[in-house]
Design an enzyme around this catalytic site. Structure first.
Site, PDB file in Angstrom:
ATOM      1  N   SER A  98      -9.994  -0.259   6.999  1.00  0.00           N
ATOM      2  CA  SER A  98      -9.379  -0.089   5.683  1.00  0.00           C
ATOM      3  C   SER A  98      -8.706  -1.324   5.096  1.00  0.00           C
ATOM      4  O   SER A  98      -8.343  -1.331   3.927  1.00  0.00           O
ATOM      5  CB  SER A  98      -8.362   1.051   5.722  1.00  0.00           C
ATOM      6  OG  SER A  98      -9.024   2.283   5.668  1.00  0.00           O
TER       7      SER A  98
ATOM      8  N   SER B 269      -9.743   1.996   2.784  1.00  0.00           N
ATOM      9  CA  SER B 269      -8.847   2.719   1.903  1.00  0.00           C
ATOM     10  C   SER B 269      -7.816   1.842   1.184  1.00  0.00           C
ATOM     11  O   SER B 269      -7.262   2.268   0.183  1.00  0.00           O
ATOM     12  CB  SER B 269      -8.093   3.768   2.719  1.00  0.00           C
ATOM     13  OG  SER B 269      -7.227   3.140   3.653  1.00  0.00           O
TER      14      SER B 269
ATOM     15  N   LYS C 210       0.851  -1.199   0.000  1.00  0.00           N
ATOM     16  CA  LYS C 210       0.000   0.000   0.000  1.00  0.00           C
ATOM     17  C   LYS C 210       0.879   1.239   0.000  1.00  0.00           C
ATOM     18  O   LYS C 210       1.913   1.272   0.675  1.00  0.00           O
ATOM     19  CB  LYS C 210      -0.907  -0.026   1.233  1.00  0.00           C
ATOM     20  CG  LYS C 210      -1.982   1.046   1.246  1.00  0.00           C
ATOM     21  CD  LYS C 210      -2.859   0.945   2.502  1.00  0.00           C
ATOM     22  CE  LYS C 210      -3.978   1.983   2.510  1.00  0.00           C
ATOM     23  NZ  LYS C 210      -4.828   1.894   3.719  1.00  0.00           N
TER      24      LYS C 210
END
Lengths: 95, 491, 478
Positions: free
Chosen positions: B177, B153, B78
């Site tokens: 997330s 996210s 990420k």
């Protein structure tokens, strides 16, 4: 929860954000919505409860006072938008 | 054989038996990214050449001696986890060109295992959002329906794993997330106990809630990736100094006698009927497997969500102060003085949602409102922890939906922040209390969209929820029965 | 009304830099004077993703300072963030302590002309220093250097107990000497390692309510602080006497014009949004920990002073001067032990050394020689190798070009002439050249002898042994 335009602009100033005239209504509406919703915390049965700061109970986590030099000094200034003499250049600050 | 279909533990077998080389694996993923990225849009930065080069080098090493069990396995990371020499953007214009001068602790751990970074994965800007639509760069698509969001996210991470563009990935979870996008994309997402994984090098959103965790094809891979990234780190004082465990050893494929609590408040209003149905089926499955299920009351969800947004935004408003256009990051082109430089750089560099949360966070910390919001929220945090403590005296695991709905259409919620926030109702209390939570697929709805089940454990009892998830997964064999279609469903 | 009709109320917030090897939250060195941005790392540069880890010495030093000022040490403390934007503050928040400081409710005793009194210490907390802004030579902006960012500080907040600039001066000197004694700060004021924010207000004598206060920030010289306070009291009296009102504001003291100026406009009222730093865990010190530090606390100035009165028979005044600085005190004790002549060492410190320190505005810590060298100087006089007038010159030299006193007198050829033959030669020469004085002396004018000795000293550039000269002249003139 009613938030005034002045209050919003004061908050924006504290956060160093600029809010344009045409964005104000939208920000106000969102902020009020969310605050109205967030207000529910005031109905929670928390009489006499302590506050919790973090999600763990650790305490006294310290570091030894021993020098470790970060060797890749150059990489620390590599991202700077404007630099001079190994320092970050900013508009003149009048003190 | 399609290499990219394989889980990491399957890849390990093939590497060991010399059926495959690291290069074969890396090349297969590079090709797969080439093929699918235009549809899925999961990456902010891809590292095809670097990855292949590293794979070749690793092959040489393999010939000349012993290598580790993860050597030469690729991964995706990420884009809010710092990687030295590779851009770390947080999917923000603010950090569009930012190159970290150091590696996050978890990245050091991956490097030590000689795991190959395939690239940096898309996310909601600074991890603020639940759909990855708030990325400055691109909107990631859900591989099960390209017109739907992958969740967020960590949407890039979940979509990339679901689309076989990476064998596994790292995400971060502040209020859901990791788990929510895993649920939307039909993969496994684990948020570890707060303090189990070092946060050093994770660009902070909300320091007391953030935690890095694995997003994987199955539970076994999740346990393995957890093995790699856990461990005490002196650079993070909130990282707990506890003995390292081998989480794969906990996967016993047996839940007989396991006490599972089902909080009825998490199955009430606002939860989609099909989601509820699949969860009820899952509960039945657990009963068949010999677990003891009991419904109970955990009346904290409504307070948790409000508390979450107050605490997360307050911390974020402070954490994001450092983005001022002086040492790194976006600097406005025109400014008349220092104040102007600050305001313009921050206003132009941050997206709408980030600014909205900074404003909210600044508001709740400002004088006059601190007690009514922030302090109250911290007390509620104690309440939430107490309630979970009580529940864990009775149950080993708490079972809930991961998200009230399946993945929604791109654009359907992005203009209504509050509605987007409400989608986090099932996941945030886990972060508030610092507990571990895992999302595992438990079926699909009528339109074929995946549904996720969340299993919550007591602090540092990842083993319990991993075993519960694993046993369930072995039973329903989700991956064998359902696969993403890359179709474009109707809106 | 006249100034005498008002009571002055002053409180101080003193920032002292701790003399740890590394910064408060990262392992960068703290040493002064490095070239820009070389004592930095991702943490003190506030790179995204970095986290602070508290230096254990910072806690220990703050506790030491608390114990030395009779504070209660908190067993439940934490770090808080103070949020504001300024380019010398890279995180846009300073990690400090808000509602749970490490130390509270202490006191420091001072002896102003109005009689001994205790000044209350409200609290002592730990925090990080900011970086430094340099001005670009070409006027194209300012340049940010973060070497100082993250250097550990303690902030010592006093109660508004001080009533004059004299009391402020005494309080500051006492505080400075305590911090030096317990070795938590070197208190070098010129380097900014001790600086004070001064809050001044006035009220009519007998009034219960405090007046509105103004604050002067970052003062780092005793002289400026006294001058600034005097100016500010006069200004406030003037404003009130003219029917005006004191505005609560931050002022800047300008050394050149000798005036204070308003720094910020009121519109910019700050709201620091303090909240507990979630990156750091609680500080909960045990009784044992505190007790251990208490037991290793060195002797404090008050106790040393008492000892000097009895052990070395110093006067109260001299003992006060010497114990006012740990460095002077160490110099005194060290040199006395070596040369076994505390009276002489005391005299040197009280007179010549103090005078040079005053003239050069030097802090005792900056004295460039050690107790061994001072002892050597005293021994050289005691042994008659040099005269005390030469010794004064040697001392000046020890300040200006520090080296061993023996090397100085060797190089300069200042060794006292005690050789009889050499002295006789000079005496005969002087007698030959000054027949008038010889006559005068023989005519009974005792004074003439002094003149002759003076001439001989001049001839030898002060090196002749004065006792021997005296004696020899007397013999020759018999």
């Amino acid at each position: 929860m009613q938030v005034s335009k002045e209050e919003l602009l004061h908050i924006a100033k504290l956060a160093d954000l600029e809010i344009n005239e045409n964005e104000i209504d939208n920000y106000l509406a969102n902020l009020e919505d969310i605050l109205n919703f967030a207000n529910i915390v005031n109905n929670a049965p928390v009489e006499g409860l302590d506050i919790t700061i973090g999600a763990n109970e650790a305490k006294n986590v310290f570091r030894k006072d021993e020098v470790k030099v970060f060797t890749d000094n150059e990489s620390l200034l590599e991202n700077a938008p404007d630099k001079d003499q190994n320092m970050f250049r900013i508009p003149k600050v009048i003190e | 054989m399609d290499i990219t279909e394989l889980t990491v533990h399957e890849l390990q077998e093939k590497l060991k038996n010399k059926e495959l080389t690291s290069y074969d694996i890396t090349k297969a993923y590079v090709d797969r990214i080439e093929e699918k990225e235009k549809d899925v849009q999961a990456f902010v930065t891809t590292l095809e050449n670097e990855a292949l080069e590293k794979a070749s080098k690793i092959e040489e090493e393999r010939k000349s001696g012993e290598v580790g069990i993860f050597t030469g396995i690729p991964i995706g990371i990420k884009d809010n986890i710092c990687t030295k020499g590779v851009k770390t953007t947080c999917s923000s214009k603010m950090l569009e060109n930012f190159v970290s001068p150091y590696d996050a602790t978890v990245v050091e751990k991956l490097n030590k295992e000689r795991i190959i970074n395939l690239g940096k994965l898309n996310m909601d800007e600074f991890a603020m959002g639940g759909s990855t639509e708030y990325s400055y760069f691109k909107k990631t698509r859900n591989p099960w329906d390209l017109n739907k969001v992958p969740g967020g996210s960590s949407g890039g991470s979940a979509a990339a794993v679901a689309a076989n563009m990476v064998p596994w990935a790292l995400g971060s979870d502040t209020g859901g997330s990791i788990r929510q996008p895993a649920s939307f994309c039909g993969v496994v997402g684990l948020k570890p106990t707060y303090g189990l994984v070092s946060r050093y090098g994770l660009v902070a959103f909300a320091s007391s809630l953030d935690q890095i965790g694995p997003i994987t094809k199955d539970v076994y891979d999740s346990a393995m990736l957890l093995n790699i990234i856990t461990g005490h780190d002196e650079r993070d004082t909130t990282s707990r100094n506890i003995e390292k465990k081998d989480y794969t050893k906990a996967l016993k494929n047996d839940v007989k006698g396991l006490k599972i609590g089902v909080p009825k408040e998490f199955f009430g209003e606002g939860i989609n009927e099909e989601v509820k149905e699949k969860l009820e089926e899952a509960i039945e499955t657990y009963k068949e497997l010999g677990a003891e299920i009991e419904e109970f009351s955990l009346d904290i969800a409504k307070y948790s969500l409000a508390t979450y947004y107050i605490i997360a935004c307050a911390e974020a408003s402070s954490n994001l102060g450092r983005f001022d256009g002086i040492r790194y990051g976006y600097r406005a082109k025109e400014f008349k003085d220092l104040k102007d430089l600050y305001r313009k750089s921050r206003s132009e560099g941050f997206g709408e949602e980030v600014k909205r949360r900074i404003i909210l966070g600044t508001y709740v910390l400002s004088s006059g409102y601190y007690d009514a919001y922030y302090k109250k929220a911290q007390q509620v945090r104690t309440l939430v922890m107490n309630e979970f403590n009580k529940a864990f005296q009775k149950y080993d695991v708490i079972l809930t939906p991961t998200s009230p709905t399946v993945a929604f259409d791109i654009g359907s919620k992005s203009n209504n922040p509050l509605e987007m926030y409400l989608a986090d109702i099932c996941t945030v209390s886990v972060n508030i209390a610092g507990l571990p939570g895992i999302s595992v697929p438990c079926g699909v709805d009528k339109k074929g969209m995946p549904i996720g089940m969340q299993l919550i454990g007591n602090k540092f009892e990842e083993e319990t929820i991993l075993n519960a998830a694993y046993t369930f997964e072995q039973k329903i064999k989700f991956r064998e029965n359902y696969k993403p279609t890359f179709r474009k469903g109707e809106k | 009304m006249a100034r005498e009709d008002y009571e002055v109320v002053i409180g101080l917030e003193v920032h002292a830099e701790l003399s740890t090897k590394t910064k408060i939250f990262c392992s960068c060195p703290t040493s002064f004077g490095a070239s820009p941005n070389t004592h930095v790392c991702p943490i003190c540069m506030a790179m995204p993703g970095t986290l602070p880890v508290l230096n254990e010495k910072v806690v220990e030093y703050a506790v030491r300072a608390g114990l030395a000022t009779e504070c209660t040490i908190s067993q439940d403390s934490k770090n808080d963030r103070k949020n504001y934007f300024y380019p010398d503050l890279p995180k846009a928040y300073q990690i400090s302590q808000y509602d749970k400081p490490l130390c509270e409710h202490g006191k420091i005793e001072i002896e102003p002309s109005t009689g001994r009194k205790a000044v209350g210490i409200t609290r002592i907390h730990i925090e990080e220093d900011a970086g430094k802004l340099n001005h670009d030579d070409f006027g194209r902006g300012s340049l940010v250097d973060l070497n100082r960012a993250g250097v550990p500080l303690i902030e010592i907040v006093s109660e508004p107990d001080l009533r004059s600039s004299e009391e402020v001066d005494l309080y500051l000197r006492k505080l400075k000497s305590i911090l030096e004694y317990i070795e938590v700060s070197d208190c070098k004021m010129q380097e900014g390692s001790l600086r004070a924010d001064v809050n001044v207000s006035i009220r009519k004598k007998g009034a219960k309510e405090f007046g509105t206060r103004t604050e002067m920030k970052n003062m780092n010289s005793f002289r400026s602080i006294t001058r600034a306070i005097e100016y500010e009291i006069d200004r406030q009296v003037d404003v009130i006497d003219n029917g005006g009102k004191i505005e609560q504001e931050t002022l800047r003291w300008d050394e050149v014009s000798g005036k204070t100026f308003s720094m910020r406009d009121k519109e910019d009222a700050q709201d620091y949004r303090y909240f507990p730093d979630p990156d750091l865990v609680a500080i909960k010190l045990s009784d044992e920990y505190i007790e251990n530090i208490k037991n290793t606390l060195p002797e404090l100035p008050e106790s040393r002073k008492q000892r000097y009165l009895t052990e070395y028979k110093l006067s109260e005044k001299d003992a006060n001067i010497i114990t006012s600085s740990k460095y002077l005190s160490d110099l005194f004790e060290g040199a006395s032990k070596i040369c076994n002549n505390p009276k002489a060492v005391n005299n040197w410190i009280i007179s010549d050394i103090s005078r040079i320190l005053n003239e050069t505005e030097m802090d005792p810590v900056e004295i460039p020689f050690d107790s061994k060298q001072l002892a050597k100087l005293v021994q050289l006089i005691d042994k008659g190798t040099i005269s005390s007038s030469i010794a004064k010159k040697v001392l000046v030299e020890m300040f200006e070009h520090p080296r061993d006193p023996e090397d100085i007198i060797d190089e300069k050829g200042w060794v006292q002439i005690s050789d009889e033959g050499a002295i006789k030669e000079v005496v005969l020469k002087v007698l030959e050249n000054n027949p008038k004085s010889v006559e005068d002396y023989k005519a009974g004018k005792e004074k003439a002898l002094g003149f002759l000795v003076g001439q001989a000293m001049k001839e030898t550039r002060g090196k002749a042994n004065p006792q021997m000269l005296n004696q020899m002249f007397k013999e020759e003139l018999k």
